[in-house]
Motif scaffolding. Structure first.
Motif, PDB file in Angstrom:
ATOM      1  N   ARG A  72       0.714  -1.165   0.021  1.00 36.63           N
ATOM      2  CA  ARG A  72       0.127  -0.052   0.076  1.00 36.63           C
ATOM      3  C   ARG A  72       1.063   1.393   0.007  1.00 36.63           C
ATOM      4  O   ARG A  72       2.179   1.247   0.392  1.00 36.63           O
ATOM      5  N   GLY A  74      -0.250   5.503   0.292  1.00 35.40           N
ATOM      6  CA  GLY A  74      -1.519   6.254   0.196  1.00 35.40           C
ATOM      7  C   GLY A  74      -2.863   5.823  -0.312  1.00 35.40           C
ATOM      8  O   GLY A  74      -3.146   4.788   0.563  1.00 35.40           O
ATOM      9  N   SER A  75      -3.389   6.083  -1.130  1.00 39.05           N
ATOM     10  CA  SER A  75      -4.726   5.617  -1.578  1.00 39.05           C
ATOM     11  C   SER A  75      -4.595   4.335  -2.401  1.00 39.05           C
ATOM     12  O   SER A  75      -5.467   3.668  -2.621  1.00 39.05           O
ATOM     13  N   TRP A  76      -3.400   4.008  -2.628  1.00 45.96           N
ATOM     14  CA  TRP A  76      -3.027   2.803  -3.750  1.00 45.96           C
ATOM     15  C   TRP A  76      -2.910   1.555  -2.770  1.00 45.96           C
ATOM     16  O   TRP A  76      -2.182   1.401  -1.839  1.00 45.96           O
ATOM     17  N   ARG A  77      -3.502   0.491  -3.280  1.00 43.99           N
ATOM     18  CA  ARG A  77      -3.516  -0.985  -2.967  1.00 43.99           C
ATOM     19  C   ARG A  77      -3.044  -1.666  -3.920  1.00 43.99           C
ATOM     20  O   ARG A  77      -3.802  -1.789  -4.940  1.00 43.99           O
ATOM     21  N   THR A 211      -3.954   5.370   6.129  1.00 35.71           N
ATOM     22  CA  THR A 211      -3.101   5.942   4.852  1.00 35.71           C
ATOM     23  C   THR A 211      -1.607   6.003   5.338  1.00 35.71           C
ATOM     24  O   THR A 211      -1.327   6.939   6.197  1.00 35.71           O
TER      25      THR A 211
END
Length: 364
Positions: A72, A74-77, A211
């Protein structure tokens, strides 16, 4: 590729040949290890291995495996693949099979929902990766508490280091005895509980799961249940409790060679609300030190605040003397996104964008 070989996806019936070849090249591994690492990995829906088959005989003579890990930032997974356990039969080396398997892996996973390749190749294999497009992200500095300089020296090919280590043994022993003595009478208010099985729910409740601004493992209850069920390594789990709450945790494993057995601090887990204090880290580290019989204790730098590890006798690989004695592992990566150097506008090839513990490395 010579017409004598073909690269293809891994088939279920290849497993026996994989384990046989692995035993021949690296040493025996049980089928349970293969299942944990590849066929039952929760982050990918197939066995992420490419097979080289000799056309004339139909034998499997090479394998290009990958460990799937969910990360992960930030908002990325997303899923990153770590090349590991690459095997080529000794009779079929120098045929370009490593290159062809790697090129096939790039082609395959560019079309799938995979963020990037990332791994920690040794000095022998690193040039091959760089030639194929991987880039060096940076050195993963380590911190080490050396109990036996002579064992450190014997594990090195440098005979001078072995002699110097023998001379340094009593000096290091006296230094560590002094370090440990200054904390032997302290009472910080933190209590430590040790587990032999992963307390997955507890660890996930402590771990920072919100986050984060750096690439790191996506730690959930399912992650802890899977990651620390590895059958060929035994882990220990230390939880620091204070004021009736769990504040932090350390996860360790015994690794290294016969000459240099080492306790690895695989992961340091800090409470997500920021309530972990120096006293919690001190008590956790003291418990690890007291329970370790290894010649050294080692971790990735940054897992625990440096002012704490320094006071407990840990030396940094970026400073003398370790900077002269060891080469820290290097993180390399190959982005699979179309932007080349970014993933959802987040840079993959800059070391300051990563925050990895040893749990992100397949060796432990």
């Amino acid at each position: 590729m010579p017409d004598d070989y073909v690269v293809r996806p891994f088939l279920e019936e290849d497993e026996e040949e994989f384990l046989d070849l692995h035993a021949n090249v690296f040493g025996d591994k049980p089928a349970e290890w293969f299942n944990w690492k590849y066929s039952e990995n929760p982050y990918i829906d197939h066995v992420p291995i490419l097979t080289v088959e000799e056309v004339q005989t139909g034998r499997c003579v090479g394998f290009r495996p990958h460990l799937a890990l969910k990360l992960r930032k930030g908002s990325w997974r997303g899923v990153g693949l770590q090349p590991c356990d690459t095997i080529v039969h000794p009779d079929h080396r120098r045929q370009g099979l490593f290159t062809k398997m790697t090129q096939a892996a790039i082609c395959k996973y560019k079309d799938e929902d995979i963020g990037f390749f990332f791994n920690f190749p040794n000095e022998q294999s690193r040039p091959g990766y760089l030639k194929l497009g991987w880039e060096v992200v940076g050195e993963m500095q380590t911190e080490t508490r050396i109990r036996s300089p002579s064992a450190w020296g014997k594990a090195s090919p440098n005979r001078f280091l072995e002699l110097a280590g023998t001379v340094a043994n009593p000096l290091m022993r006296g230094f560590l005895n002094l370090v440990d003595f200054q904390f032997s009478f302290s009472n910080t208010g933190s209590t430590i509980r040790k587990y032999e099985k992963p307390p997955a729910q507890l660890l996930s409740s402590i771990s920072k799961t919100g986050t984060a601004d750096k690439f790191n493992l996506h730690r959930t209850k399912d992650f802890y249940e899977w990651r620390y069920s590895r059958p060929d390594i035994e882990y220990s789990f230390y939880i620091a409790n204070r004021d009736g709450e769990s504040k932090a945790a350390l996860i360790t494993a015994e690794i290294g060679s016969v000459l240099m057995p080492t306790t690895a601090i695989v992961e340091a887990v800090e409470h997500q609300d920021g309530s972990c204090e120096d006293q919690d880290w001190f008590e956790l580290m003291r418990a690890v030190i007291e329970n370790s019989d290894s010649k050294a204790i080692q971790m990735f730098a940054g897992d625990i605040p440096r002012h704490i590890t320094r006071r407990l006798g840990f030396f940094s690989s970026s400073s003398f003397p370790l900077s002269r004695l060891q080469n820290p592992p290097q993180l390399v990566a190959y982005p699979l996104s179309t932007d080349g150097n970014s993933l959802n506008n987040e840079k993959v090839l800059e070391l300051q964008e990563w925050d990895l513990s040893w749990s992100a490395w397949d060796v432990v």
